[in-house]
Design a protein around this motif. Sequence first.
Motif, short mmCIF file in Angstrom:
data_model
loop_
_atom_site.label_atom_id
_atom_site.label_comp_id
_atom_site.label_asym_id
_atom_site.label_seq_id
_atom_site.Cartn_x
_atom_site.Cartn_y
_atom_site.Cartn_z
N ARG A 146 54.15 144.74 -60.87
CA ARG A 146 54.86 145.98 -61.14
C ARG A 146 54.05 146.93 -62.02
O ARG A 146 54.35 148.11 -62.11
CB ARG A 146 56.21 145.67 -61.81
CG ARG A 146 57.17 146.85 -61.83
CD ARG A 146 58.56 146.39 -62.22
NE ARG A 146 59.49 147.50 -62.21
CZ ARG A 146 59.83 148.20 -63.29
NH1 ARG A 146 59.30 147.91 -64.45
NH2 ARG A 146 60.69 149.20 -63.22
N GLU A 147 53.01 146.40 -62.67
CA GLU A 147 52.16 147.23 -63.52
C GLU A 147 51.14 148.02 -62.70
O GLU A 147 50.46 148.89 -63.23
CB GLU A 147 51.39 146.35 -64.52
CG GLU A 147 52.29 145.52 -65.43
CD GLU A 147 52.99 146.36 -66.49
OE1 GLU A 147 52.29 147.09 -67.20
OE2 GLU A 147 54.23 146.30 -66.57
N ASP B 71 47.93 154.77 -65.22
CA ASP B 71 48.58 153.85 -64.28
C ASP B 71 47.65 153.14 -63.30
O ASP B 71 48.11 152.56 -62.33
CB ASP B 71 49.68 154.59 -63.51
CG ASP B 71 49.13 155.73 -62.66
OD1 ASP B 71 47.91 155.98 -62.73
OD2 ASP B 71 49.91 156.36 -61.93
N SER B 72 46.34 153.18 -63.53
CA SER B 72 45.42 152.42 -62.68
C SER B 72 44.19 152.03 -63.48
O SER B 72 43.94 152.58 -64.56
CB SER B 72 45.00 153.24 -61.46
OG SER B 72 44.09 154.27 -61.82
N SER C 157 39.56 137.57 -63.81
CA SER C 157 40.88 138.10 -63.48
C SER C 157 41.91 137.03 -63.78
O SER C 157 41.55 135.86 -63.99
CB SER C 157 40.95 138.49 -62.00
OG SER C 157 40.83 137.33 -61.19
N PRO C 158 43.22 137.36 -63.82
CA PRO C 158 44.24 136.34 -64.08
C PRO C 158 44.19 135.19 -63.08
O PRO C 158 44.41 134.04 -63.46
CB PRO C 158 45.55 137.13 -63.96
CG PRO C 158 45.20 138.53 -64.28
CD PRO C 158 43.81 138.72 -63.74
N LEU D 230 41.41 143.73 -71.25
CA LEU D 230 42.65 143.04 -71.60
C LEU D 230 43.82 143.54 -70.78
O LEU D 230 44.77 142.80 -70.51
CB LEU D 230 42.95 143.20 -73.10
CG LEU D 230 41.99 142.50 -74.06
CD1 LEU D 230 42.38 142.78 -75.50
CD2 LEU D 230 41.96 140.99 -73.81
N ALA D 231 43.77 144.82 -70.35
CA ALA D 231 44.85 145.37 -69.54
C ALA D 231 44.91 144.70 -68.16
O ALA D 231 45.92 144.83 -67.46
CB ALA D 231 44.67 146.88 -69.37
N PHE D 232 43.85 144.00 -67.74
CA PHE D 232 43.89 143.25 -66.49
C PHE D 232 44.82 142.04 -66.58
O PHE D 232 45.24 141.50 -65.56
CB PHE D 232 42.50 142.73 -66.10
CG PHE D 232 41.47 143.79 -65.86
CD1 PHE D 232 41.83 145.09 -65.54
CD2 PHE D 232 40.11 143.50 -65.96
CE1 PHE D 232 40.88 146.07 -65.32
CE2 PHE D 232 39.14 144.47 -65.73
CZ PHE D 232 39.54 145.76 -65.42
#
Length: 544
Positions: free
Chosen positions: A294-295, A443-444, A273-274, A202-204
Amino acid sequence: MPPRSKPFHDSFSVAPRASDFAYALQQAPESPTRRSPHKLWHSNGGGDVPGHVEKFILDSAPEQELVHETSALYTSDEEQAVLKKFDRRLVLSIALLYMLGFLDRSNIGNAKVAGLLDDLSLNSSQYESILRSFYITYLLFEWMPVLYAVLSPSTYIASCVAAWGLIASLQALATSYASLCILRALLGISEAAFSPGVPVFLAFFYKRDELAYRIGLFISAAPLATSFASSLAWVITKLGQRSPIAPWRMLFLVEGFPSVVISVFVFYSIPNSPGAARFLSKRERRVAEIRLRREKPRDQQESGRRSFQWKEIWATVKDPKCYLTALMFCCCNVAFSSLPVFLPTIINDMGYSALRSQALSAPPYLVAFITVLMTAYYSDKYKDRSLFICFHALLAAGGYAMITLAGVLKADSLWRYWGVYPAASGFFSAVTLLITWTINNQDSDAKRGTGVAILNLIGQLGPFIGTALYPESDKPYYVPGMAVCTVFMLAVAALSLCLRMIMHYQNRARDRRYTVPEGTGGNDGSNGEDGKLVGQERPFTYIL
């Protein structure tokens, strides 16, 4: 008069290069548009920003201005439209899958009440061993969330769903203690491959301050599944009394096989992916990609690929903060893993019939479902995790303390039943935010996957304690087990405040080290007063 210069985009209206655009920016007068390339483009009569110019804007913008440059390339309405589609088509689909998986994992508690132990001639110790066999393999395969960052999610998730649906259905054919142990162990492998890595997946698609509510939707499927399982178990048990198939066998079959069918649809509906979401338009897919730039770290922005570097994995393994969240998760899992599989038995031992016990197991989880969603929403709104975790840990501890005290005093069973409500609402909400907090503070993609793997590797030690808390010898009050859960939830509250203080101190230390003065847009990393790094890209900031 000198001839009027043409708008700079006219000179490369066919195929402008980034270097041309850079030259135009350098020739632009110092003005508010000087620090904003997209404004310069539009102020000279430009229409929609072409893709290659858009890439130049994003790649050349300093980190502190990137949020303004990206937001200028799409409207807030476009972003909200993308979010709503992801919520409806992606998050709800994942929540449904998790609900089916949790249903197949926890319905053994309902099967026990429906006659499983009698038909297979199992005792209390063997039943606990069957529960532990699931968590042993689940723990051993907790490293698998990292695969979400390297494999095709649609194929991977569909395979997991098909596997656990088939194994869960085969439990209906179990004829002995050994066969049921093996099937539960295989079920643990298939679910370990899916559930722990879903927050990473979900963080993708979501920003850090959007993630808690979406993970809340995903995790809230667990109490919803438990309440649904209890209601469905009541219906199946009722029908099974007039059927040649034992009620507990029918329960495994009816709740397990739908996952096999749904796995086919998962393969075609879950995006990788989005930018690959089929349910988005071409423009919406571009917005979905841009808004997340920016994420990501700079190297990942430039490559356009998910980062997966061993040095990042090693850095996460060495980070003590990961182990604090994992320890909290372990404490939560003592309650999270034990209550769903033992609650029907506990209610049955309060003096209610087997059928009524199945029905009374549902309401506490419906309340927990609503509580999780509200907690996740407000946690995102106020961008705070630790205080919400602390509150809900104390809420759960209060519920368990109430059940414990009622057992010690041998009070009316109604007091113990009411204590289940705050207990379930508290630990389900705490688990939701702990998972989110772990992902937020990496952060990755590689770090997120490793962080979640550590969270689960240590966290899944909790079920080994939880599944041993309610032996037959402690019925009907189960005072020791309830007291242990009280202590563990109090520990979660204390540890959450400790981690908050650590992260707050580290954020302040970075604020003192890095600064970007007002009115400057440089990103040259030059030294300012007191040795501060003026204009240097600000490091990752922890969410408290």
